[in-house]
Design an enzyme around this catalytic site. Structure first.
Site, PDB file in Angstrom:
ATOM      1  CB  SER A   1      -0.863   0.006   1.271  1.00 49.31           C
ATOM      2  OG  SER A   1      -1.538   1.238   1.424  1.00 49.31           O
TER       3      SER A   1
ATOM      4  CE1 TYR B   1      -3.994  -2.271   5.266  1.00 49.07           C
ATOM      5  CE2 TYR B   1      -3.348  -0.032   4.697  1.00 49.07           C
ATOM      6  CZ  TYR B   1      -3.791  -1.282   4.309  1.00 49.07           C
ATOM      7  OH  TYR B   1      -4.022  -1.552   2.984  1.00 49.07           O
TER       8      TYR B   1
HETATM    9  N1  LIG Z   1      -8.935  -0.503  -0.949  1.00 52.30           N
HETATM   10  C1  LIG Z   1      -7.882   0.262  -0.702  1.00 52.30           C
HETATM   11  O1  LIG Z   1      -7.984   1.500  -0.582  1.00 52.30           O
HETATM   12  C2  LIG Z   1      -6.494  -0.365  -0.600  1.00 52.30           C
HETATM   13  C3  LIG Z   1      -5.395   0.498  -0.703  1.00 52.30           C
HETATM   14  C4  LIG Z   1      -4.106  -0.043  -0.599  1.00 52.30           C
HETATM   15  C5  LIG Z   1      -3.927  -1.397  -0.417  1.00 52.30           C
HETATM   16  N2  LIG Z   1      -5.011  -2.212  -0.320  1.00 52.30           N
HETATM   17  C6  LIG Z   1      -4.763  -3.636  -0.105  1.00 52.30           C
HETATM   18  O2  LIG Z   1      -5.384  -4.379  -1.138  1.00 52.30           O
HETATM   19  C7  LIG Z   1      -5.725  -5.671  -0.660  1.00 52.30           C
HETATM   20  C8  LIG Z   1      -7.177  -5.987  -1.029  1.00 52.30           C
HETATM   21  O3  LIG Z   1      -8.028  -5.081  -0.361  1.00 52.30           O
HETATM   22  P1  LIG Z   1      -9.455  -4.629  -0.928  1.00 52.30           P
HETATM   23  O4  LIG Z   1      -9.467  -3.156  -0.956  1.00 52.30           O
HETATM   24  O5  LIG Z   1      -9.795  -5.382  -2.149  1.00 52.30           O
HETATM   25  O6  LIG Z   1     -10.369  -5.021   0.320  1.00 52.30           O
HETATM   26  P2  LIG Z   1     -11.570  -6.048   0.494  1.00 52.30           P
HETATM   27  O7  LIG Z   1     -12.608  -5.838  -0.535  1.00 52.30           O
HETATM   28  O8  LIG Z   1     -11.938  -5.917   1.926  1.00 52.30           O
HETATM   29  O9  LIG Z   1     -10.868  -7.458   0.223  1.00 52.30           O
HETATM   30  C9  LIG Z   1     -10.048  -8.090   1.165  1.00 52.30           C
HETATM   31  C10 LIG Z   1      -9.927  -9.554   0.797  1.00 52.30           C
HETATM   32  O10 LIG Z   1      -9.055 -10.200   1.738  1.00 52.30           O
HETATM   33  C11 LIG Z   1      -9.687 -11.380   2.217  1.00 52.30           C
HETATM   34  N3  LIG Z   1      -9.239 -11.677   3.572  1.00 52.30           N
HETATM   35  C12 LIG Z   1      -9.175 -10.815   4.621  1.00 52.30           C
HETATM   36  N4  LIG Z   1      -8.722 -11.460   5.718  1.00 52.30           N
HETATM   37  C13 LIG Z   1      -8.489 -12.752   5.353  1.00 52.30           C
HETATM   38  C14 LIG Z   1      -8.027 -13.910   6.017  1.00 52.30           C
HETATM   39  N5  LIG Z   1      -7.701 -13.890   7.329  1.00 52.30           N
HETATM   40  N6  LIG Z   1      -7.916 -15.068   5.333  1.00 52.30           N
HETATM   41  C15 LIG Z   1      -8.247 -15.115   4.025  1.00 52.30           C
HETATM   42  N7  LIG Z   1      -8.669 -14.045   3.318  1.00 52.30           N
HETATM   43  C16 LIG Z   1      -8.809 -12.885   3.977  1.00 52.30           C
HETATM   44  C17 LIG Z   1     -11.195 -11.064   2.155  1.00 52.30           C
HETATM   45  O11 LIG Z   1     -11.948 -12.241   1.999  1.00 52.30           O
HETATM   46  P3  LIG Z   1     -12.835 -12.961   3.123  1.00 52.30           P
HETATM   47  O12 LIG Z   1     -13.425 -11.892   3.996  1.00 52.30           O
HETATM   48  O13 LIG Z   1     -13.839 -13.730   2.322  1.00 52.30           O
HETATM   49  O14 LIG Z   1     -11.866 -13.842   3.833  1.00 52.30           O
HETATM   50  C18 LIG Z   1     -11.262 -10.264   0.841  1.00 52.30           C
HETATM   51  O15 LIG Z   1     -11.351 -11.141  -0.253  1.00 52.30           O
HETATM   52  C19 LIG Z   1      -5.432  -5.665   0.846  1.00 52.30           C
HETATM   53  O16 LIG Z   1      -4.184  -6.257   1.102  1.00 52.30           O
HETATM   54  C20 LIG Z   1      -5.370  -4.183   1.173  1.00 52.30           C
HETATM   55  O17 LIG Z   1      -4.577  -3.921   2.300  1.00 52.30           O
HETATM   56  C21 LIG Z   1      -6.293  -1.733  -0.411  1.00 52.30           C
END
Ligand SMILES: NC(=O)c1ccc[n+]([C@@H]2O[C@H](COP(=O)([O-])OP(=O)(O)OC[C@H]3O[C@@H](n4cnc5c(N)ncnc54)[C@H](OP(=O)(O)O)[C@@H]3O)[C@@H](O)[C@H]2O)c1
Length: 262
Positions: free
Chosen positions: A136, A149
């Site tokens: 991130s 985070y």
């Molecule tokens: N959205 C943003 O602004 C942003 C910015 C920078 C980086 N990121 C990074 O991008 C990645 C994806 O995030 P997103 O924005 O797409 O969020 P999201 O929609 O909340 O997706 C998160 C995913 O991670 C899975 N997950 C969470 N905890 C888990 C666990 N203990 N075991 C297995 N799976 C798990 C969730 O699936 P289940 O709940 O079904 O397990 C879901 O599929 C993350 O690493 C996040 O830190 C996001």
């Protein structure tokens, strides 16, 4: 046929990445906890398999390795470590102490290291292959209430940079993706998209999926997405006081309160 494992494929960036890889003709192994969501996505993709797992469970890496053997014929061209979560709280607040830091580290850092350790032998056997770790912009610049985070994402970025150099001789390319704000199901960024002043800051999961493909099979060592966020670590180095004022505002919620987790 090229094969991939995508963690966190049940929503947001992981789901968009699985869809992109599916369109490009990959066989994809979808991993997350919500099995119903994974099964529904798998039905929409041309060639997908499912492993429902909490990545912090002791047996999760071994279960995924077994699925790679059985469902991907023992071949792995791409591992996308995308699953992650966040908790906004000040250190010392009731819900912001060591237990929270540890939990976020377990999901965003430890689980990635454990899965890479388990899958490195098959990635090396499948070389040229690649790993993409999703950190991130918060893995380069921290802000108040994002300590747990940022700690996890800084750790992931640092570890990835070392792994990149270690695995090059084995033919395993390791890429790092650093997204800024992205509107996803888990983090809709409603406060930022609500205002024309801040809407430009928010990207789409499909853009990050493209970045993941550039950082993996495309061979880029590091991709910041959207590109404008590349200036954030540069400014942090050149004018740290200015950046601290801006991140301080973000942390206090002066630019909007909810769903802020780059
Ligand atoms: N959205 C943003 O602004 C942003 C910015 C920078 C980086 N990121 C990074 O991008 C990645 C994806 O995030 P997103 O924005 O797409 O969020 P999201 O929609 O909340 O997706 C998160 C995913 O991670 C899975 N997950 C969470 N905890 C888990 C666990 N203990 N075991 C297995 N799976 C798990 C969730 O699936 P289940 O709940 O079904 O397990 C879901 O599929 C993350 O690493 C996040 O830190 C996001």
């Amino acid at each position: 046929m090229r094969t991939a494992v995508v963690t966190g494929a049940s929503s947001g960036i992981g789901e968009a990445t699985a869809r992109r890889l599916g369109r490009d003709g990959w066989r994809v192994l979808l991993v997350a906890r919500r099995e119903d969501r994974l099964a529904a996505l798998a039905r929409e993709l041309p060639d997908a398999r499912v492993v429902a797992a909490d990545l912090t469970d002791d047996d999760a890496p071994a279960r995924i390795a077994a699925a790679v053997d059985e469902q991907l014929d023992g071949r792995l061209d791409l591992l996308v470590n995308n699953a992650g979560s966040s908790k906004r709280a000040r250190f010392g607040d009731e819900d912001g102490g060591y237990a929270t830091v540890r939990r976020i580290m377990e999901v965003n850092f430890d689980a990635v290291v454990r899965l890479v350790e388990e899958l490195l032998p098959v990635l090396r056997r499948s070389a040229p292959s690649s790993i993409v770790n999703v950190s991130s912009v918060a893995g380069r610049v921290a802000y108040p209430r994002g300590g747990a985070y940022s700690a996890s994402k800084f750790a992931l970025a640092g570890w990835t940079e070392a792994l990149q150099q270690e695995e090059a001789p084995h033919g395993v390319h390791v890429g790092l993706v650093l997204p800024g704000f992205v509107a996803t199901e888990g983090f809709p960024q409603d406060d930022l998209t609500a205002s024309a002043r801040t809407r430009w800051m928010v990207s789409r999961p499909e853009k990050v999926a493209d970045a993941i493909v550039r950082a993996g099979p495309g061979g880029s060592p590091e991709v910041v997405v959207p590109r404008a966020y590349r200036m954030v670590p540069v400014l942090r180095a050149l004018v740290p006081g200015l950046v601290r004022r801006a991140t301080g505002q973000l942390g206090r919620g002066e630019v909007g309160e909810t769903a802020r987790r780059p």
